[in-house]
Scaffold this active site. Structure first.
Site, short mmCIF file in Angstrom:
data_model
loop_
_atom_site.label_atom_id
_atom_site.label_comp_id
_atom_site.label_asym_id
_atom_site.label_seq_id
_atom_site.Cartn_x
_atom_site.Cartn_y
_atom_site.Cartn_z
N LYS A 45 0.85 -1.19 0.00
CA LYS A 45 0.00 0.00 0.00
C LYS A 45 0.88 1.24 0.00
CE LYS A 45 -3.95 2.02 2.49
NZ LYS A 45 -4.85 1.88 3.65
N SER B 266 -9.71 1.96 2.73
CA SER B 266 -8.82 2.67 1.84
C SER B 266 -7.79 1.76 1.13
CB SER B 266 -8.05 3.73 2.61
OG SER B 266 -7.25 3.14 3.63
N SER C 130 -9.97 -0.44 7.08
CA SER C 130 -9.42 -0.28 5.72
C SER C 130 -8.66 -1.48 5.19
CB SER C 130 -8.53 0.97 5.67
OG SER C 130 -9.31 2.13 5.79
#
Length: 491
Positions: free
Chosen positions: A78, A154, A178
């Protein structure tokens, strides 16, 4: 069949039997990215040259799982986890020029030491603020099961890349769900460890008292294997726990005989889709068949969780993001003519609408005259939510319910309605506020749109072992992990 339908253990066995090389595996990853990326849009930066060079070196080495438990395994990261020399942007324009970070996050150091190879950086909601990955300033990631739908957020890029078969596992970060919510939407496995179990050093902070890095995989076994590597105390993170890391993979016995499960009435109440409720009830029946028992309980303060979370998270975000001012690093406005305008314009041009919204809310909550009424009150309610969990865990081993109240929604459907978007984290937020571990695993498909449904299993502080044991036992009884989206390798 995709090579990534195999577990990490099975892939390493292929290395040992000389049926596969590390270069073959890395090549497979990039070929799958080439085949699917125009539809999925999971990656914002690729690390192809370095990854292929590292693979060539490993081709000459003997596989030693004891020393290198992730030997030769491709992974995605990420884009809010710092990687030395590889662009790290948090999917924000304000960091779009940060092409050469000076250090690796602790989790990256550990993954490299374990033999994993970084394929590239994955798309996300800007600064991890969002539930659909539509708030990225780079691109909107799509759900591999149906590209008309969002992948969640996210960590949407992380979940979508695993579901699409681009990588066998990825790292995400979980502040209010997330990791778990996109794992649910994309039909994969996502773990948020106990707060303090994994070092946050090198994770770009959103809300420091809530953020936690976690793995996203296709199977529970692989997830446990990744957490064994990245967990542990880190002197660079004062909030990381001084506790030994269990061998989670050794707990995957399939035996949940006598396990006591609590099912909060609030998690199957108003706002939860009927198809989701049905899948969860069927999962509870499976646990009964495996010898576990369950009872309905109450988490009375969970109804305040969303308001509490957004007050605390936004307040911490307003403080953490104050450092992005166009001075030391990141994008600086070219239109400013003086220092004050430079600060204002750099932040105005660099941050997106959702980030600005949360900075403004947090700054208000921390301001003189409002601190006690909002931020302090939210922290008091957070304590009550934590105590609700502690009371339940006096009599039960795990808490089970849906990961999200619905399946994935369509792209663009909620982007202009922030309050509805925030409600998607209704069932995951209490876990972060309490600091306990939680995992999302696939438990079926919606009967109308055929999108994945996630089952959330929540455990006691630092008892990821029981969470994994329960998740693995359930996983072994169901074929959901054998099903793949067409973009993920299904024929």
């Amino acid at each position: 069949m995709s090579l990534f339908d195999m577990t990490i253990k099975e892939l390493q066995q292929q290395f040992n039997e000389k049926k596969l090389t590390v270069s073959d595996l890395i090549d497979h990853s990039y070929k799958q990215i080439d085949r699917t990326e125009d539809k999925v849009k999971a990656f914002v930066t690729l690390n192809e040259e370095d990854a292929r060079n590292e693979a060539k070196k490993m081709d000459e080495q003997e596989v030693d799982p004891a020393k290198y438990p992730l030997f030769g395994m491709p992974l995605g990261i990420k884009d809010n986890i710092v990687t030395k020399g590889l662009r790290t942007t948090c999917s924000s324009q304000i960091l779009s020029t940060l092409d050469d970070p000076l250090y690796d996050a602790t989790v990256i150091q550990k993954l490299k030491a374990a033999g994993a190879i970084n394929i590239g950086k994955l798309n996300m909601d800007e600064f991890a603020m969002g539930s659909s990955t539509e708030n990225s300033s780079m691109q909107a990631t799509r759900n591999p099961w149906n590209t008309d739908y969002v992948p969640g957020g996210s960590s949407g890029g992380s979940a979508a890349s695993v579901a699409a078969g681009q990588v066998p596992f990825a790292l995400g970060s979980d502040t209010g769900g997330s990791v778990r919510q996109p794992a649910s939407y994309c039909g994969v496995v996502g773990m948020k460890p106990t707060y303090g179990r994994v070092s946050r050093f090198g994770l770009v902070a959103f809300a420091s008292s809530l953020d936690q890095i976690g793995p996203i995989t296709r199977t529970v076994e692989d997830n446990a294997r990744i957490l064994e590597v990245i967990a542990g105390h880190d002197e660079m993170d004062s909030t990381s726990a001084h506790l030994d890391v269990p061998k989670y993979t050794e707990e995957l016995t399939g035996n949940v005989e006598g396990l006591k499960i609590a099912v909060p009435a609030e998690y199957l109440g108003e706002g939860v889709d009927e198809h989701v409720k049905l899948s969860v009830r069927e999962a509870l029946k499976t646990f009964e068949d495996l010898g576990a028992t369950w009872e309905e309980v109450n988490l009375p303060h969970s109804k305040y969780a969303i308001a509490t979370y957004y007050m605390i998270a936004s307040s911490e975000a307003s403080a953490n993001l104050a450092r992005f001012d166009g001075v030391r690093y990141g994008k600086r406005s070219e239109n400013a003519t003086n220092m004050v305008d430079m600060f204002k314009m750099s932040r105005s041009e660099g941050f997106g609408d959702e980030v600005k919204r949360r900075i403004m809310l947090g700054t208000f909550a921390l301001s003189s005259g409002y601190y006690d009424a909002y931020y302090k009150k939210a922290q008091q309610v957070r304590t009550l939510i934590k105590q609700d969990f502690e009371k339940i865990f006096e009599n039960y081993d795990i808490v089970v319910g849906p990961t999200a109240p619905t399946t994935a929604f369509k792209v663009g459907e909620q982007i202009d309605d922030p309050l509805t978007m925030y409600a998607n984290d209704l069932l995951t937020i209490p876990v972060n506020l309490a600091g306990v571990p939680g995992i999302s695993i696939p438990c079926g498909f919606h009967k109308e749109n055929n999108m994945p449904i996630g089952l959330q299993i929540i455990g006691k502080h630092f008892d990821e072992s029981t969470v994994y044991r329960a998740a693995h036992a359930y996983e072994q009884t169901k074929p959901y992990n054998d099903e793949r989206p067409q973009l993920g390798g299904a024929e």
